[in-house]
Design an enzyme around this catalytic site. Structure first.
Site, PDB file in Angstrom:
ATOM      1  CB  SER A 255      -0.901  -0.002   1.234  1.00 21.76           C
ATOM      2  OG  SER A 255      -1.483   1.258   1.446  1.00 21.76           O
ATOM      3  CE  LYS A 256      -0.482   5.285  -5.050  1.00 24.48           C
ATOM      4  NZ  LYS A 256      -1.203   6.335  -5.802  1.00 24.48           N
ATOM      5  NE  ARG A 257      -3.686   2.816   4.196  1.00 27.00           N
ATOM      6  CZ  ARG A 257      -4.514   2.421   3.238  1.00 27.00           C
ATOM      7  NH1 ARG A 257      -4.941   3.296   2.337  1.00 27.00           N
ATOM      8  NH2 ARG A 257      -4.906   1.165   3.166  1.00 27.00           N
TER       9      ARG A 257
END
Length: 485
Positions: A255-257
């Protein structure tokens, strides 16, 4: 036929690791076969476009060493290479109308209100969408012309059959068969006149002579729609190579997170571009000889897409750090110092030899920010527990360390040769004359000089950098500290 691959990102922000891998595999296939690598900017979704994102894409490719042969700033014979510019030339509308004439597509004038009430299904991204019921396919040519003349908003939809099935072939996953009743009549041209991602892909790949299409396996479910478009046009279908999913260490989609999912995230964390490229190449592929450290030329020579895996690839952050450390060790020292100097100066304000500190840490770090935790003691000795003087292997404790430091202090005070070699020979002779092993002397010295359990370099290397005055001062403080314990 000459191999031609492309990387076709959307300018929506930083380049995700998955996109970098797609670009890398497309590049390696082309370079391995002596073909052409093309950059195409797919900016048909104007709402998602981010200012400056195209420059991020170019910069990422340059830093990664993925030089393209044709692109927005390297015009070839099949440009323009930005889809919004191709829209202005009417390319997509021309081919959409060709499909309408063939009965393979049709105008749709349905309102958003009507569409919202249709049967729902799930698209390839997991988003719920409404399954179109072919309502406007029954409109006569005259009715269509009337609605167009009146300026009624429209889209152009693909006319997919409801009977039978469609088979799509992928070089990694083999044949994929989907029942046609599961294929929605996807939109080809949106109401704003822009093509959808899928339609523009097919048209541009054909017109640009792309022979091998590399993409993530999240697009496998939409692959049959591509097959039907190629068949509708009567065009040859390129070879498709779908890459496996990349997951985090908990086997969830990266994830980009996560904080390290983009190329620039990794550079900011102190990773080298060439190490990242090497690591990303192994996310779903491995060479025959199972090598892990490979430069770009070695990757080009070894890359065989037939060895790509179907199974998800795990983004092992620890392995990436290890690999980066191996690249740092092999760096030319001057190139290393260009990157390391800022991290060293951030922690050192005293007039110490920055180059010598760099030489000590180069082989001991995995990422550049590691430097800060290794060298902070050069600035000042931290508060430490006297238990650090105890070392089972060296057979030292607080009492023996105090004795050794008191004995060696005058020896160090009476020499002006504070070179590493000079100090080592001096202390070696001191240990021998007192019947001590070298470590019995060097361990308490290093502890007094650094206040740390581990340091880059030993006692003599540290003293060479600190100089006589600072070294002697720290040893005296160490004696005082031990005397009051």
């Amino acid at each position: 036929m000459k191999v031609r691959t492309r990387f076709a990102p959307s300018p929506t922000g930083r380049m995700h690791v998955g996109n970098l891998r797609t670009a890398l595999y497309a590049y390696l296939i082309t370079r391995h076969e002596g073909g052409d690598f093309i950059l195409r900017i797919e900016d048909t979704d104007q709402n998602r476009e981010m200012e400056g994102a195209t420059e991020i894409i170019r910069r990422t490719l340059k830093l990664s060493g993925l030089e393209y042969d044709e692109g927005p700033d390297k015009e070839g014979a099949v440009g323009p290479y930005v889809q919004s510019e191709r829209v202005k030339q009417g390319i997509y509308m021309k081919y959409a109308k060709e499909l309408v004439e063939k009965g393979e597509a049709y105008y749709c004038f349905c309102t958003p209100e009507r569409l919202s009430g249709l049967k729902q299904t799930v698209d390839e991204s997991g988003k719920e969408v409404n399954f179109y019921d072919k309502h406007c396919l029954s409109l006569s040519k005259e009715e269509v012309e009337e609605k167009l003349s009146s300026g009624m908003p429209f889209v152009i939809r693909q006319n997919n059959p409801r009977e039978g099935s469609t088979v799509f072939h992928d070089l990694i996953y083999g044949n994929i068969e989907v029942k046609n009743e599961e294929l929605d009549d996807m939109v080809l041209i949106k109401s704003d006149g822009y093509p959808t991602y899928n339609f523009a892909n097919v048209v541009d790949d054909h017109l640009m002579g792309i022979t091998h299409v590399v993409r993530g396996n999240e697009y496998l479910s939409s692959a049959p729609k591509y097959e039907r478009l190629y068949k509708a046009f009567g065009w040859e279908v390129p070879e498709y190579i779908h890459c496996p999913l990349i997951t985090d260490e908990e086997h969830k989609k990266l994830s980009k997170r996560s904080g390290h999912s983009s190329f620039e995230d990794l550079l900011e964390k102190g990773f080298l571009p060439e190490a990242v490229v090497n690591f990303v190449a192994l996310l779903g592929w491995s060479p025959e000889d199972d090598r892990e450290i490979m430069d770009r030329a070695e990757l080009i020579e070894a890359f065989d897409y037939h060895r790509m895996s179907k199974s998800p690839a795990v983004f092992d952050f620890g392995k990436l750090k290890w690999m980066n450390g191996e690249y740092i060790k092999k760096m030319d020292f001057h190139a290393f110092m260009e990157k390391a100097r800022g991290f060293i100066k951030k922690n050192i304000t005293k007039p110490l030899d920055i180059e010598k500190i760099g030489a000590l840490v180069q082989s001991r770090i995995e990422i550049f920010p590691d430097i800060e935790g290794l060298i902070d003691f050069f600035e000042a000795v931290p508060d430490y527990d006297n238990a650090l003087y105890k070392h089972k292997k060296m057979k030292t404790d607080e009492e023996s360390s105090l004795k050794v430091l008191k004995e060696v202090l005058p020896v160090l005070e009476n020499t002006d040769d504070y070179s590493n070699d000079g100090l080592y020979n001096l202390l070696k002779d001191f240990a021998e004359s007192h019947g001590y092993k070298n470590g019995y002397v060097l361990w308490p010295l290093r502890t007094a000089l650094s206040g740390k359990a581990s340091t880059p370099g030993g006692a003599t290397e540290i003293m060479e950098i600190l100089g006589k005055e600072e070294s002697v001062s720290r040893i005296r403080k160490g004696i005082e500290k031990l005397s009051h314990s």
